[in-house]
Design an enzyme around this catalytic site. Structure first.
Site, PDB file in Angstrom:
ATOM      1  N   HIS A 144       3.109   1.711  -3.939  1.00  0.00           N
ATOM      2  CA  HIS A 144       1.923   0.830  -3.910  1.00  0.00           C
ATOM      3  C   HIS A 144       0.920   1.596  -3.225  1.00  0.00           C
ATOM      4  CE1 HIS A 144       4.447  -2.348  -4.764  1.00  0.00           C
ATOM      5  NE2 HIS A 144       3.977  -3.329  -4.325  1.00  0.00           N
ATOM      6  N   ARG A 399       8.903  -3.423 -13.849  1.00  0.00           N
ATOM      7  CA  ARG A 399       8.516  -4.868 -13.417  1.00  0.00           C
ATOM      8  C   ARG A 399       7.397  -4.751 -14.040  1.00  0.00           C
ATOM      9  NH1 ARG A 399       5.428  -6.974  -8.094  1.00  0.00           N
ATOM     10  NH2 ARG A 399       4.121  -5.050  -8.330  1.00  0.00           N
ATOM     11  N   GLU A 509       7.235 -15.408  -5.722  1.00  0.00           N
ATOM     12  CA  GLU A 509       6.351 -14.869  -4.794  1.00  0.00           C
ATOM     13  C   GLU A 509       5.035 -15.774  -4.230  1.00  0.00           C
ATOM     14  OE1 GLU A 509       4.637 -11.076  -6.134  1.00  0.00           O
ATOM     15  OE2 GLU A 509       5.032 -11.863  -8.296  1.00  0.00           O
ATOM     16  N   ASP A 546       2.580 -11.711  -1.308  1.00  0.00           N
ATOM     17  CA  ASP A 546       1.967 -12.776  -2.104  1.00  0.00           C
ATOM     18  C   ASP A 546       1.942 -14.047  -1.843  1.00  0.00           C
ATOM     19  OD1 ASP A 546       0.038 -11.794  -4.534  1.00  0.00           O
ATOM     20  OD2 ASP A 546       1.976 -10.631  -4.544  1.00  0.00           O
ATOM     21  N   ARG A 584       8.859  -6.182   0.534  1.00  0.00           N
ATOM     22  CA  ARG A 584       8.089  -6.333   1.668  1.00  0.00           C
ATOM     23  C   ARG A 584       7.172  -4.760   1.787  1.00  0.00           C
ATOM     24  NH1 ARG A 584      12.540  -8.475   5.613  1.00  0.00           N
ATOM     25  NH2 ARG A 584      10.518  -8.907   6.893  1.00  0.00           N
ATOM     26  N   ARG A 716      -5.403  -8.490  -5.379  1.00  0.00           N
ATOM     27  CA  ARG A 716      -3.840  -8.344  -5.150  1.00  0.00           C
ATOM     28  C   ARG A 716      -3.753  -8.361  -3.414  1.00  0.00           C
ATOM     29  NH1 ARG A 716      -0.971  -5.634  -9.620  1.00  0.00           N
ATOM     30  NH2 ARG A 716       0.718  -6.410  -8.551  1.00  0.00           N
TER      31      ARG A 716
HETATM   32  P1  PGA Z   1       2.453  -6.421  -5.365  1.00  0.00           P
HETATM   33  O1  PGA Z   1       2.780  -6.221  -3.851  1.00  0.00           O
HETATM   34  O2  PGA Z   1       1.117  -6.713  -5.305  1.00  0.00           O
HETATM   35  O3  PGA Z   1       2.642  -5.141  -5.965  1.00  0.00           O
HETATM   36  O4  PGA Z   1       3.489  -7.676  -5.837  1.00  0.00           O
HETATM   37  C1  PGA Z   1       2.014  -6.767  -2.744  1.00  0.00           C
HETATM   38  C2  PGA Z   1       2.498  -6.067  -1.515  1.00  0.00           C
HETATM   39  O5  PGA Z   1       3.318  -5.235  -1.370  1.00  0.00           O
HETATM   40  O6  PGA Z   1       1.836  -6.185  -0.628  1.00  0.00           O
END
Ligand code: PGA
Length: 880
Positions: A144, A399, A509, A546, A584, A716
């Protein structure tokens, strides 16, 4: 000892590093720069202490800076914050060592000794032993885009931490001390000379490489050490140790596998990531085996080993040299595949069991012939590693967004003349998928022409089919909402000829999807064709950020809690074991928070021996970057999961549930009312925060938005939270909470909420986290953004938000009973207080830079802006 005394070494480290940085700034940037930095620092300190004159001067000084001065000043403050983080991380390790050495102290909370001795007093020793050995904790490292610090700088930071550690030795000679100081200076200078901004975005394979490097850096050693500790504690409290192939903790990866909204993660990238992981594991094992070959010059052996190697002079060496030769072959084989060449498999290690068996033979033989103490050294450590990392280091999850599978199936059904899958209702889709799952005949025609997107989806399934099962983890479907979303992936696996199917894991989510999750699962589990595919185990993933972005933090937290309860009840009814996978991030708004408390506040029954959780972006370095901290975090995971399994918290009372329902309803109404329905909110967000500029950061391989255009919905969760963290308003973590608590107050529920805070770990963890966020935030700082960047007609919106911030803080304190935020968290309090005078100038500089960049777009300034973003992230210890 007073708290003050224990913090003295930290203050000294911070001062020392600050001085070294000051010297570097002076030497490299000149006296004018140094003097300005010092002036700004002093003014910021005074301003923080309430001196309004200093605040005005600070503002004037920073807004009056010439363009060319802004960058080095931003860099100086940003470097300082990074150095403070290093000193603090090091201090944590130092404190836990001091604690362990103090004969008066109790075992640290969450340590194995503390947990096992408590559990042993109320649990049958066999049950305790079994629970510890059967635990399955999966820590899934993801790419991420929240690790803002370049890897090369992280490495320098780690070296600085090591030098601080060496400096703590009591018996250093003056010469050694001087050398260490010089080395520290060298590292600080080298960091100063290093560009903190990446030239280009990392590729997904870069991300995978960085993630795997953490194994080499710390985890390779931390895993056997954690196992050793657990083994010792189990012996002490249950009379039996940890079996050789038990692996309470394993790692997974999304690096190179998570293609959700990231077009750069292709089928080829996934294949390469799997190979890279194998390569990393094999090179690490080769090193281990070398050590064992050196060490095990032992001559005695048992009969089993004699059968294997005959009457060899040094039997272990003979056997281990064979292992080494095969490991080298394995490395060459992987390298050839990485280069796209085909190499013969021959003696290549492909199955972990093969390696494990040979090492176990050595282990048992050594024990049988009286050399157990040798077996229990490096050899045992290697066995523990094999049990944890296998030959593939970590299993890679895939994913993909549900809609991409719909698109692929739609293309297929159209191509074979069945009509449009997309247009079918849920029942038609399910009927079709179930029928096809049971059919022998291939669905996809031979010469199927697909567009690029569909091709990519299908190619990914082909890569899955060609990988060994040991390389892959689960197939996660983001934005899953219906049973057909899951069945679709089952069918696509079948069509690709996947032999050992990947478990398919829906990720729920959004608030609606969380609320509908039970129904989806109930229906799914009642489908025979599906049940026969999954056996008796179902994993479900729940997404924290999310859902928070959709409905607000409070409402999401409660929905996540209840969803887990309902899914558990559903799986119990259906006779299926449920594993929960928690998606998370690091910051509170993305479900972050202290590991131990987070696990122990889950609903009763939800942990039950297994837990998977993502470790995202900057969290990887924060939790696992330094050896001592990595070990502590592994220990915390181990103890928290064990405790939550054996002594889950009680079910909340009905009154508490009712109170939560009320809070959640009011919070969502207010959160959504502001974010979705208030006119001008999106414009305000865009002007008052660096949201647009953050998209230009080169910190991750994936784009900031799932789709171009749109408002908050297409953005996002990470950049959404990142932006608010920068301005110190941190809105996603608290918006709606104040109104909800106020409503409870109106209805005379405050006492009830106080009891919930005292007695219910879930509620306590929530309130603590919100309090922590509010302590890090600062509406006054946020107001500076408004004054300079927001059009006058939108400013009342900002004023409204800041008033809500303050009100929320009051309401939260009324529940926690604290006079000042963080009364229960002195360490965090200290860290916020130390950082404020350094983050404040960066915020002011950022405001100025945003203003200048938005009105001129000069490249140099844009870079300075990135540095300021970087520094604030370091100061807040979180990005998004
Ligand atoms: P994602 O994760 O956008 O990859 O679903 C969101 C986050 O972890 O804040």
């Amino acid at each position: 000892m007073t708290t003050k005394d224990t913090d003295l070494p930290l203050r000294e480290n911070i001062r020392q590093l600050g001085d070294l940085l000051g010297q570097t700034v002076r030497e490299q940037g000149g006296a004018e720069l140094f003097d300005t930095v010092e002036k700004v620092r002093m003014l910021a300190k005074d301003a923080r202490a309430g001196d309004t004159e200093a605040a005005t001067q600070l503002e004037q000084t920073l807004t009056g800076l010439d363009d060319h001065m802004i960058m080095p000043i931003a860099r100086a403050f940003s470097h300082f914050l990074n150095l403070a983080n290093i000193a603090e991380q090091h201090h944590r390790v130092r404190r836990s060592r001091a604690w362990a050495m103090d004969p008066e102290s109790r075992p640290a909370r969450g340590s194995l000794e503390d947990t096992l001795s408590r559990l042993a007093s109320s649990t049958d020793p066999d049950a305790l032993h079994r629970a510890a050995c059967d635990m399955q904790i999966g820590l899934v490292l993801t790419a991420h885009p929240t690790e803002i610090t370049r890897r090369t700088l992280l490495q320098k930071h780690n070296r600085i931490a090591r030098l601080l550690d060496q400096q703590d030795r009591q018996d250093l000679t003056p010469e050694e001390r001087e050398d260490l100081e010089t080395d520290l200076k060298r590292e600080v200078t080298s960091a100063w000379f290093t560009d903190e901004i990446r030239q280009r975005r990392p590729s997904p394979l870069d991300e995978a490489r960085w993630g795997y490097a953490v194994v080499e850096q710390t985890l390779w050693n931390a895993i056997p050490r954690n196992a050793r500790r657990l083994d010792r504690a189990l012996h002490k409290h249950t009379g039996k140790g940890l079996p050789l192939d038990a692996a309470p903790i394993r790692f997974g990866s999304w690096m190179g596998g998570d293609r959700d909204g990231n077009p750069r993660v292709t089928a080829r990238v996934t294949r390469q990531s799997c190979l890279l992981a194998r390569w990393m594991a094999a090179t690490q094992y080769e090193r281990d085996i070398n050590t064992l070959v050196d060490e095990l010059s032992v001559q005695c052996m048992d009969e089993d080993l004699r059968e294997k190697v005959g009457d060899a002079w040094e039997p272990y060496r003979v056997l281990l040299k064979r292992v080494r030769a095969r490991m080298r072959l394995t490395i060459r084989w992987v390298e050839a595949r990485l280069e796209g060449r085909n190499a013969p498999e021959g003696e290549v290690y492909l199955q972990t069991d093969e390696l494990l068996t040979t090492l176990k033979e050595c282990y048992h033989s050594l024990h049988r012939c009286g050399a157990g103490v040798l077996a229990d050294g490096n050899l045992l450590d290697t066995l523990r590693r094999v049990a944890c990392f296998g030959l593939t280091l970590m299993r890679i999850d895939i994913r993909q967004e549900a809609d991409r599978h719909t698109e692929a199936l739609d293309a297929i059904t159209q191509a074979i003349g069945l009509g449009s899958y997309r247009d079918w209702d849920e029942q038609q889709r399910q009927d079709f998928l179930i029928r096809e799952l049971g059919s022998e005949r291939p669905l996809i025609p031979h010469h199927f022409e697909a567009n690029d997107d569909v091709r990519e989806v299908l190619d990914t399934f082909e890569v899955i089919a060609e990988q060994a099962a040991e390389s892959l983890g689960a197939y996660i479907i983001s934005m899953a909402s219906k049973p057909s979303d899951i069945l679709a992936v089952e069918l696509l696996q079948k069509e690709a000829g996947v032999k050992t199917r990947m478990p398919v894991v829906p990720l729920f989510e959004t608030l609606d999807d969380l609320e509908g999750a039970e129904e989806t699962l109930e229906r799914l589990l009642s489908i025979d064709a599906y049940r026969s595919h999954i056996g008796s185990h179902q994993e479900v993933m729940i997404g924290y950020s999310d859902s928070g972005k959709d409905a607000g933090h409070l409402t999401a937290a409660w929905a996540l809690y209840q969803t887990q309860e309902r899914l558990l009840a559903c799986c119990r009814r259906q006779g299926v074991k449920l594993s929960l996978f928690h998606g998370r991030g690091g910051s509170i708004g993305r479900g972050g928070g202290p590991t131990h408390a987070a696990i122990l506040s889950q609903p009763p029954g939800s942990v039950s021996g297994s837990l998977r959780v993502t470790e995202q972006g900057e969290v990887i370095q924060a939790k696992f970057g330094m050896p001592g901290i990595a070990l502590r975090n592994l220990e915390l995971y181990t103890t928290a999961v064990l405790e939550a399994t054996l002594q889950p918290p009680p079910d909340p009372k009905q009154e508490w549930r009712d109170a939560m329902d009320l809070l959640a309803e009011v919070a969502a109404k207010n959160y959504r009312g502001m974010v979705r329905e208030t006119e001008g909110f999106v414009d305000y967000f865009r002007s008052a925060t660096p949201e647009q500029e953050i998209a230009g950061l080169t910190i991750g391989s994936r784009p900031a938005r799932r789709k171009t255009g749109g408002g908050v919905e297409t953005l996002r969760a990470i950049p959404w939270i990142f932006s608010w963290t920068q301005t110190r308003l941190l809105l996603p973590a608290w918006l709606g909470v104040g109104e909800a608590l106020d409503e409870a107050y109106q209805r005379d529920l405050t006492e009830e909420l106080r009891t919930m805070f005292q007695e219910w770990p879930f509620f306590r963890a929530f309130v603590d986290m919100v309090e922590m966020v509010l302590a890090k935030g600062d509406p006054e700082v946020a107001a500076q953004y408004d004054r300079r960047l927001v059009p006058p007609e939108l400013r009342p919106l900002g004023a409204d938000l800041r008033a809500r911030f303050s009100k929320t803080l009051d309401k939260v304190l009324a529940i926690s009973g604290h006079e000042r935020p963080l009364d229960d968290f002195p360490v965090v309090r200290r860290s916020v207080d130390v950082r404020n005078p350094y983050v404040d100038p960066l915020n002011r500089l950022q405001v100025e830079l945003l203003h200048r960049v938005r009105h001129g777009n000069e490249d140099d300034l844009r870079k300075a802006l990135m540095v300021a973003i970087n520094g604030i992230a370091a100061g807040m210890r979180n990005t998004g």
